[in-house]
Write a protein that holds these residues in place. Structure first.
Motif, short mmCIF file in Angstrom:
data_model
loop_
_atom_site.label_atom_id
_atom_site.label_comp_id
_atom_site.label_asym_id
_atom_site.label_seq_id
_atom_site.Cartn_x
_atom_site.Cartn_y
_atom_site.Cartn_z
N GLU A 1 -18.09 20.79 -22.49
CA GLU A 1 -18.14 21.75 -21.39
C GLU A 1 -16.92 22.66 -21.39
O GLU A 1 -16.96 23.76 -20.83
CB GLU A 1 -18.25 21.00 -20.06
CG GLU A 1 -19.50 20.12 -19.98
CD GLU A 1 -19.47 19.20 -18.77
OE1 GLU A 1 -18.57 19.38 -17.92
OE2 GLU A 1 -20.34 18.32 -18.67
N PHE A 2 -15.83 22.18 -21.95
CA PHE A 2 -14.61 22.97 -22.04
C PHE A 2 -13.83 22.51 -23.27
O PHE A 2 -13.60 21.31 -23.44
CB PHE A 2 -13.75 22.80 -20.78
CG PHE A 2 -12.43 23.50 -20.84
CD1 PHE A 2 -12.32 24.84 -20.51
CD2 PHE A 2 -11.27 22.84 -21.23
CE1 PHE A 2 -11.10 25.51 -20.57
CE2 PHE A 2 -10.05 23.48 -21.30
CZ PHE A 2 -9.98 24.82 -20.96
N PHE B 1 -23.86 23.81 -25.42
CA PHE B 1 -23.05 22.62 -25.22
C PHE B 1 -23.24 21.58 -26.34
O PHE B 1 -22.84 20.44 -26.21
CB PHE B 1 -23.36 21.97 -23.86
CG PHE B 1 -23.11 22.89 -22.70
CD1 PHE B 1 -21.81 23.16 -22.31
CD2 PHE B 1 -24.16 23.50 -22.03
CE1 PHE B 1 -21.56 24.02 -21.25
CE2 PHE B 1 -23.91 24.35 -20.97
CZ PHE B 1 -22.62 24.63 -20.58
N ILE C 1 -10.37 18.71 -24.22
CA ILE C 1 -11.82 18.73 -24.05
C ILE C 1 -12.17 18.27 -22.64
O ILE C 1 -11.71 17.23 -22.18
CB ILE C 1 -12.51 17.83 -25.10
CG1 ILE C 1 -12.24 18.38 -26.51
CG2 ILE C 1 -14.01 17.73 -24.85
CD1 ILE C 1 -12.86 17.58 -27.63
N ASN C 2 -12.97 19.10 -21.98
CA ASN C 2 -13.44 18.81 -20.62
C ASN C 2 -12.26 18.63 -19.66
O ASN C 2 -11.36 19.45 -19.65
CB ASN C 2 -14.40 17.63 -20.63
CG ASN C 2 -15.61 17.88 -21.53
OD1 ASN C 2 -15.91 19.03 -21.86
ND2 ASN C 2 -16.29 16.85 -21.97
N ASN C 3 -12.20 17.58 -18.91
CA ASN C 3 -11.17 17.44 -17.87
C ASN C 3 -9.90 16.80 -18.40
O ASN C 3 -9.52 15.69 -18.01
CB ASN C 3 -11.72 16.62 -16.70
CG ASN C 3 -12.80 17.35 -15.93
OD1 ASN C 3 -12.74 18.56 -15.78
ND2 ASN C 3 -13.78 16.61 -15.46
N TYR D 1 -19.47 28.76 -26.62
CA TYR D 1 -20.21 27.52 -26.35
C TYR D 1 -21.70 27.74 -26.66
O TYR D 1 -22.34 28.63 -26.10
CB TYR D 1 -20.03 27.11 -24.89
CG TYR D 1 -18.59 26.82 -24.55
CD1 TYR D 1 -18.09 25.53 -24.61
CD2 TYR D 1 -17.72 27.84 -24.18
CE1 TYR D 1 -16.77 25.25 -24.31
CE2 TYR D 1 -16.39 27.58 -23.88
CZ TYR D 1 -15.92 26.28 -23.95
OH TYR D 1 -14.60 26.02 -23.66
N PRO E 1 -9.17 14.23 -13.24
CA PRO E 1 -9.17 15.55 -13.89
C PRO E 1 -7.75 16.08 -14.04
O PRO E 1 -6.97 16.09 -13.08
CB PRO E 1 -9.99 16.42 -12.93
CG PRO E 1 -9.89 15.73 -11.60
CD PRO E 1 -9.78 14.27 -11.90
N THR F 1 -20.38 18.03 -31.27
CA THR F 1 -20.43 16.80 -30.47
C THR F 1 -20.49 15.61 -31.42
O THR F 1 -20.83 15.75 -32.59
CB THR F 1 -21.64 16.78 -29.53
OG1 THR F 1 -22.83 16.99 -30.31
CG2 THR F 1 -21.53 17.86 -28.47
N SER G 1 -20.05 15.57 -24.99
CA SER G 1 -20.31 16.85 -24.34
C SER G 1 -19.11 17.77 -24.52
O SER G 1 -17.96 17.31 -24.65
CB SER G 1 -20.59 16.67 -22.84
OG SER G 1 -19.44 16.21 -22.16
N LYS H 1 -9.08 15.62 -21.37
CA LYS H 1 -9.12 14.59 -22.41
C LYS H 1 -8.59 15.21 -23.71
O LYS H 1 -8.93 16.33 -24.06
CB LYS H 1 -10.54 14.05 -22.58
CG LYS H 1 -11.03 13.27 -21.37
CD LYS H 1 -12.43 12.75 -21.58
CE LYS H 1 -12.86 11.86 -20.42
NZ LYS H 1 -12.84 12.53 -19.12
#
Length: 400
Positions: A305-306, A274, A323-325, A271, A351, A297, A303, A327
């Motif tokens: 973040e993950f 970000f 991606i992220n929570n 990362y 999440p 991005t 973003s 998605k």
């Protein structure tokens, strides 16, 4: 069905999703015996892995489990959580249609969401005082040992004292499905020294072992005064040996990293403030790492973040990214553009943890004997409906 040669029936059965085969067991005694046979279980799994058909996305949040076929995202199905109530359920990996489930460090199960068959692991205590451990100090791995043809669960626990005095004691125990037993792993001195002097300090998602080339892998991040460089540690399922895997020199001093697997190859996600994520890949195990893709991005993804690569599209022009929570986006390798995977009924604001699960008969189809209500419902099903379903499936398979 009565006059259909069994070799044709077998050829049809290996092409069907496991959830349909579970229902086909009531067609006749020969079908029941065939679907439960080790040969069909193995042939069905082999074909599914080779063709990548009937791939499912498993979504987990709190105690909720849901599945959807990758090629039919408009048919989201709820999966009844098989673990006792009272805990937050975590999924710790997927292999050959099985997932690992846990409600606590000593409440572990192997579960097949296609057949609803569960195997609860025998209770195995942790050899540390309870007050010195929380769930984030416990790391898991679920894998298939191809050498012994055995399914195994690895549980790695570190004990963290408030002042860090005396280092960070650890234990590693491995469960074997064949023996239905746990065993304690004793490591070489140099590896013991590495672990005792260092505390992992990993998040839940990073703490789960990534399976590739018959071994689990974790990132051991650098820590000033202890470990100068980032490291990947590996646990060999066959030899029960914990060692160190090569690491790209360019990433020795990176601070934000994660590990994953794509098409059987290890990946490292780096990362960069970000703004983008560099994904490195180990195409040949034991060889050299290379930079694979850069995920930027965009207006669609603001973003990062993950990020975790999950699976290629069938034409291998895209990669499904989590991606992220939870998605999900298709990332086009040519245009570097994103396309959200739309799943009907999917709550994007909640999440989720995501796993790719293949449809398989591993563990069998008999179900948990305590699920009496479901068993009675199955017995009341009209067999003619299943005959019609199988006949339609036969036409789809045999007619070009």
């Amino acid at each position: 069905m009565a006059n259909m040669p069994m070799d044709i029936v077998t050829d049809v059965f290996v092409r069907l999703p496991a959830s349909m085969l579970v229902r086909c067991r009531v067609l006749s005694k020969p079908c029941f015996s065939l679907i439960d046979s080790p040969d069909l279980v193995a042939s069905h799994l082999k074909r599914t892995l080779e063709t990548e058909e009937h791939l499912m996305i498993l979504l987990q949040s709190d105690r909720l489990l849901r599945t959807v076929y990758l090629d039919a995202p408009d048919k989201l199905s709820d999966v009844e959580n098989p673990l006792p109530t009272g805990g937050f359920t975590e999924v710790f990996g997927s292999v050959n249609g099985l997932i690992g489930l846990t409600n606590s460090p000593v409440d572990l199960s192997i579960f097949n969401p296609s057949t609803r068959k569960i195997h609860r692991l025998p209770f195995e205590p942790i050899d540390f005082p309870q007050h010195s451990i929380t769930r984030q100090y416990v790391f898991y791995g679920l894998g298939h040992d191809s050498v012994s043809d055995d399914y195994k669960v690895v549980r790695m626990v570190q004990c963290k004292h408030k002042d860090g005095a005396g280092g960070y004691p650890y234990e590693i125990k491995v469960f074997s499905l064949k023996s239905n037993k746990w065993k304690r792993i004793h490591l070489r001195f140099e590896v013991q020294n590495l672990l005792v002097r260092f505390y992992y300090n990993l998040t839940y998602r990073s703490g789960n072992g990534v399976l590739a080339s018959n071994s689990f892998h974790w990132i051991l991040p650098r820590s000033e005064g202890y470990i100068e460089f980032n490291t990947v540690i590996r646990f060999d399922l066959s030899s029960d040996d914990l060692g160190v895997l090569s690491f790209p020199e360019e990433l020795y001093h990176e601070d934000y990293m994660d590990i994953g697997v794509l098409d059987g190859c290890l990946c490292l996600m780096c990362y960069c403030d970000f703004s983008h994520v560099d994904v490195w890949i180990l195409s040949e195990y034991g060889g050299k790492w290379s930079k694979f893709i850069t995920v930027p991005t965009s207006k669609t993804v603001v973003s990062l973040e993950f990020v975790r690569p999950l699976v290629y599209s069938k034409d291998r022009s895209k990669i499904l990214l989590e991606i992220n929570n939870g998605k999900l986006f298709w990332f086009d390798l040519g245009s570097k553009s994103f396309e959200m995977l739309v799943i009907k009924g999917y709550d994007e604001d909640r999440p989720w943890n995501v796993e790719i699960v293949v449809s398989s008969l591993v563990l069998g189809c008999k179900g948990d004997p305590r699920r009496a209500r479901e068993k009675k419902m199955m017995q009341k099903v009209n067999k003619r409906c299943y005959c019609s379903s199988l006949y339609c499936a036969l036409l789809l398979v045999l007619i070009p």
